[in-house]
Design an enzyme around this catalytic site. Sequence first.
Site, short mmCIF file in Angstrom:
data_model
loop_
_atom_site.label_atom_id
_atom_site.label_comp_id
_atom_site.label_asym_id
_atom_site.label_seq_id
_atom_site.Cartn_x
_atom_site.Cartn_y
_atom_site.Cartn_z
N SER A 86 -17.61 110.61 -5.07
CA SER A 86 -17.98 109.33 -5.82
C SER A 86 -16.47 108.57 -6.45
CB SER A 86 -19.07 109.45 -7.01
OG SER A 86 -20.21 110.07 -6.30
N THR A 87 -15.67 109.53 -6.76
CA THR A 87 -14.53 109.15 -7.25
C THR A 87 -13.19 109.49 -6.53
OG1 THR A 87 -14.13 110.70 -9.06
CG2 THR A 87 -15.53 108.85 -9.65
#
Length: 196
Positions: free
Chosen positions: A11-12
Site C-alpha cells: 500500500s505504501t
Amino acid sequence: MSNVVGYARVSTREQSPEAQEAELRAAGAVRVFVDHGESSRIADRPQWKACGDYLRPGDTLVIRALDRIAGTEQMAIELIRDLGRRGVRLRSLTEPFLDVDTSTPMGEAIVGIMAVLAQLRVATIRENTRRGLAHARAQGRVGGRPSVMTPERTAAAVRLRQDGHSIQHIATVLGVGKSSVARALARNEDDLNAVQ
C-alpha cells in the site's frame, strides 16, 4: 504452455514487497508483478494492468491474499469472474477456498456463493447501522455536526418570522445559512403540530 504468474502489492512506498514475492516464487510463479504504493480499491494499478495483459488462458494467477488484488468484495467477485471467463485460474496462498477453477460450473457456483455472502454482509452492515441510528435517536442523540441553530437562535428566528421577515433576512441577522433557518423553522412547526 501455461504459466504460474504472481501478483504482489504493497500500500505504501515504504513497505517492502520482498516477502510476498518470495512466497509467490516459492509457489511456482515464473514471473511476479508488483505494485508499490497503490490502493487495492483502484483497478487501474500499473502492474496489475500489466499482469492482466500478460495472463493467457490456462495460466494460474497466484496471490498472497485476495486483498492484494481487490479492495471490496464486489470488486473481488468481478475480478474472479473476469479471470474465469478468460480461462485463468486464481490461487490464494492464505485462502484455500480460492484455489478453484472459476471457468467450471463448480467454480462459478463458488463465486456465486461469494457474491451472495458479500451482498448479505453489506445488507447486514446497513441494517445494523439503521438500527443503531434509530436507537441513538430514541435516546435523544442525533448524528452529524451540531446544528448552528441553537435554541436561542431558533427562538429568535421564530420571532422574526412571525414579524414577517424573510428567511434570507433572518439568516443574515443570525449569521447562519438560509437552509439552517428553514430547517429550524420546519422543526419548530412540526413540534407545535405534535403538541396540538
